[in-house]
Design a protein around this motif. Structure first.
Motif, PDB file in Angstrom:
ATOM      1  N   ASN B 206       0.775  -1.250   0.000  1.00 56.59           N
ATOM      2  CA  ASN B 206       0.000   0.000   0.000  1.00 56.59           C
ATOM      3  C   ASN B 206       0.807   1.302   0.000  1.00 56.59           C
ATOM      4  N   THR B 233      -5.172  -9.036  -8.275  1.00 56.53           N
ATOM      5  CA  THR B 233      -6.611  -9.290  -8.335  1.00 56.53           C
ATOM      6  C   THR B 233      -6.853 -10.696  -7.824  1.00 56.53           C
ATOM      7  N   HIS B 249     -10.690  -4.173  -1.277  1.00 57.58           N
ATOM      8  CA  HIS B 249     -10.365  -2.749  -1.424  1.00 57.58           C
ATOM      9  C   HIS B 249     -11.095  -1.999  -0.340  1.00 57.58           C
ATOM     10  N   ASP B 250     -10.405  -1.148   0.402  1.00 58.19           N
ATOM     11  CA  ASP B 250     -11.163  -0.343   1.357  1.00 58.19           C
ATOM     12  C   ASP B 250     -11.444   1.023   0.726  1.00 58.19           C
ATOM     13  N   GLY B 253      -8.770   3.130  -0.943  1.00 62.41           N
ATOM     14  CA  GLY B 253      -8.010   2.554  -2.051  1.00 62.41           C
ATOM     15  C   GLY B 253      -6.943   1.585  -1.610  1.00 62.41           C
ATOM     16  N   ARG B 254      -6.873   1.304  -0.296  1.00 59.85           N
ATOM     17  CA  ARG B 254      -5.888   0.337   0.174  1.00 59.85           C
ATOM     18  C   ARG B 254      -6.300  -1.073  -0.230  1.00 59.85           C
ATOM     19  N   LEU B 255      -5.282  -1.915  -0.512  1.00 59.81           N
ATOM     20  CA  LEU B 255      -5.548  -3.295  -0.888  1.00 59.81           C
ATOM     21  C   LEU B 255      -5.211  -4.202   0.284  1.00 59.81           C
TER      22      LEU B 255
END
Ligand SMILES: Nc1ncnc2c1ncn2[C@@H]1O[C@H](COP(=O)(O)OP(=O)(O)O)[C@@H](O)[C@H]1O
Ligand SMILES: [Mg+2]
Lengths: 289, 267
Positions: B206, B233, B249-250, B253-255
């Motif tokens: 991130n 993905t 995805h929060d 935009g964090r993964l």
């Protein structure tokens, strides 16, 4: 001529230099202090004090054995210390995955070797009857009895050790501070480390002949540890360590000459004094930020 | 393979301790790219950097680095190993550590005075120290500095010889969130302004996500490389690891990658 200390420094120094044995002691002490100061600096940075102490102790059976067999004592010191350095260098390096465990393992081996060396030294001393006072000198040093030949040997060994140190100094510092990066940059980390251990062996063997085997730390560790507390600049650190080692040696030998107490005691006491002062200075400086 | 490729691997495999760490790995890193190397613990991310440096030889396949065999151009590579912190007792100044990156591998003694060469070295050291913003503390013993300050100086050390490739192994790992953000931004700045390709191993993608050109996701049986949006993905990672993986995805935009297998927990 009765020896006594006066307030006239010039007179005191002239008294000191009146005897050839004292001149030899000062020469040997100076050579040994310069070498130990410079090599000790790297030893302290590398945290190899334990190896240094062990190498010094390995010199004891070397010298005792040489005396017993009627060989040159210096040869015994240098031979055993250098051989010991090669053995320690051959021990597996500390494991990367578990540095603490690896280090503990190595220390255990070095410690065992150290104990065995002391035991052998004691055996040789016992085998060689009539070395009772010699034992004291071997362990704690003496200012009388350093021959001119010994001074020449110390000089040759010292100059050679410093020359090698000058050649490997930079990659050695790199390997000490940052072994992984140094390796990636093509530094032969293992080789440089082994070469340094041999230098450490030479320094320990030389220093033993002045301070005695047990008090080698007075010149090998204390001045360097003092210098490191005063400055974080490598070049200044080496210079300071050498200066402190030389001053401590001259003070120690000078005072030992005028006092009934042995040289090893005085050199160590002065070295310890400098170390305490530097430690106090550091603590204050760090607190102030 | 184009001339500008910095690192290429075709069908590369590595064995360590009698075990295949990864195999079938294809990689292309172009000049000046910012690439993250990702994957679970123990998958062989650090090993990948060591292969690039020529410290570990591939058991199979072909690896080329800066137009030659791995290890042949290490002078042009800056390297920052994993979990690298100086303890408080390390009494050497930050600038000395940076200077070692300049000429620490050369025989001899670095004298503080001396001719044009020493002056050039000093100026270059000052330059990179300024570049990483370490001017205020570079003259203090490195052991007394914070993790973020040490990390900046180590990046300066890696940069001092104007490398074409920077290998950074988890440089953000031991930093707090603020420092992670600022060191990430610094690396991005260095990458763009100096035209250096960066291979950065990360545990958490991130902090660097907005800056990345490509990510390299490593798995035991291969690797996938491409823009972050294509690689990170659920479908791609599920296929790569052969086990169900989710990518959440929060709002910011964090993964978050959920379900990736840890190959080996060590340490
Ligand atoms: N020096 C080594 N010798 C043998 N095996 C190693 C060595 N270093 C790492 N390994 C093994 O290689 C594998 C990959 O390790 P590493 O590259 O450190 O993974 P990562 O960086 O992805 O966490 C692990 O299984 C690890 O145990
Ligand atoms: Mg790793």
């Amino acid at each position: 001529m009765a020896v006594h200390l006066s307030w006239d420094l010039g007179w005191d120094v002239r008294q000191l230099l009146a005897f050839p044995f004292m001149v030899n002691a000062l020469r040997a002490g100076t050579i040994v202090a310069v070498v130990a100061g410079a090599i000790g600096y790297f030893m302290v940075l590398r945290r190899e004090s334990f190896a240094g102490h062990t190498l010094a102790l390995i010199g004891f059976p070397g010298a005792a054995g040489a005396t017993w067999l009627g060989i040159n004592e210096s040869a015994g010191f240098f031979g055993f210390c250098v051989a010991g350095a090669l053995v320690i260098a051959a021990l597996p390096a500390q494991g990367r995955a578990n540095p603490l465990g690896g280090y503990g393992e190595r220390s255990a081996v070095i410690g065992t070797v150290q104990a065995f060396a002391l035991a052998c030294g004691l055996l040789f001393v016992t085998l060689y009857h009539g070395l009772l006072s010699g034992l004291n000198d071997l362990l704690f040093g003496t200012i009388i009895g350093i021959t001119s030949r010994q001074v020449v040997t110390l000089l040759v060994a010292g100059v050679a050790a410093l020359a090698v140190l000058a050649v490997i100094a930079r990659p050695l510092l790199f390997a000490t501070v940052d072994a992984d990066v140094a390796r990636a940059r093509g530094v032969r980390v293992r080789l440089v480390g082994a070469a340094f251990l041999v230098l450490l062996g030479v320094a320990a063997a030389g220093t033993s002949q002045v301070t005695g085997t047990l008090l080698v730390f007075a010149l090998l560790v204390a001045p360097a540890a003092t210098a490191v507390r005063i400055t974080a600049r490598p070049v200044a650190g080496v210079v300071l360590s050498v200066v402190i080692a030389v001053v401590v040696t001259w003070l120690g030998e000078g005072v030992a000459y005028f006092s009934p107490y042995p040289i090893g005691f005085w050199v160590t006491t002065f070295a310890f004094g400098f170390f305490l002062l530097a430690g106090g200075y550091r603590a204050l400086a760090d607190r102030r930020g | 393979m184009s001339r500008a490729d910095v690192v290429t691997a075709r069908g590369a495999a590595v064995r360590r301790g009698g075990r295949t760490v990864w195999s079938g790995v294809d990689v292309t890193v172009h000049a000046g790219e910012f690439v993250a190397v990702l994957g679970p613990n123990g998958v062989g991310k650090s090993t990948f950097l060591q292969v690039v440096l020529g410290l570990v030889a591939p058991a199979d396949g072909e690896v080329r680095v800066l137009g030659g065999a791995p290890g042949s151009a290490n002078r042009r590579i800056g390297y920052l190993p994993q979990r690298h912190a100086f303890d408080a007792g390390t009494r050497v100044r930050g600038v000395d550590v940076v200077r070692l990156g300049w000429d620490g591998d050369r025989w001899g003694v670095p004298l503080p005075f001396g001719g044009a060469r020493a002056k050039a070295a000093r100026e270059r050291v000052d330059e990179v120290v300024e570049l990483v913003g370490a001017g205020d503390y570079a003259h203090r013993p490195i052991g007394r500095l914070s993790g973020g300050e040490q990390q900046r100086l180590l990046i300066a050390q890696a940069l001092v010889r104007r490398p074409d490739l920077l290998l950074l192994d988890e440089p953000l790992d031991s930093l707090d969130v603020t420092n992670q953000a600022s060191v990430s931004a610094l690396i991005q700045h260095v990458c763009r302004s100096q035209g250096v390709a960066v291979l950065l191993v990360a545990h958490d993608v991130n902090p660097i996500l907005p800056y990345l050109d490509q990510v390299l996701y490593l798995a035991p049986t291969g690797a996938i490389m491409g823009p972050p949006a294509d690689v990170i993905t659920a479908d791609t990672l599920t296929m790569l690891y052969g086990t169900p993986i989710d990518v959440l995805h929060d709002r910011t935009g964090r993964l978050v990658v959920v379900g990736q297998p840890d190959t080996h927990e060590h340490h």
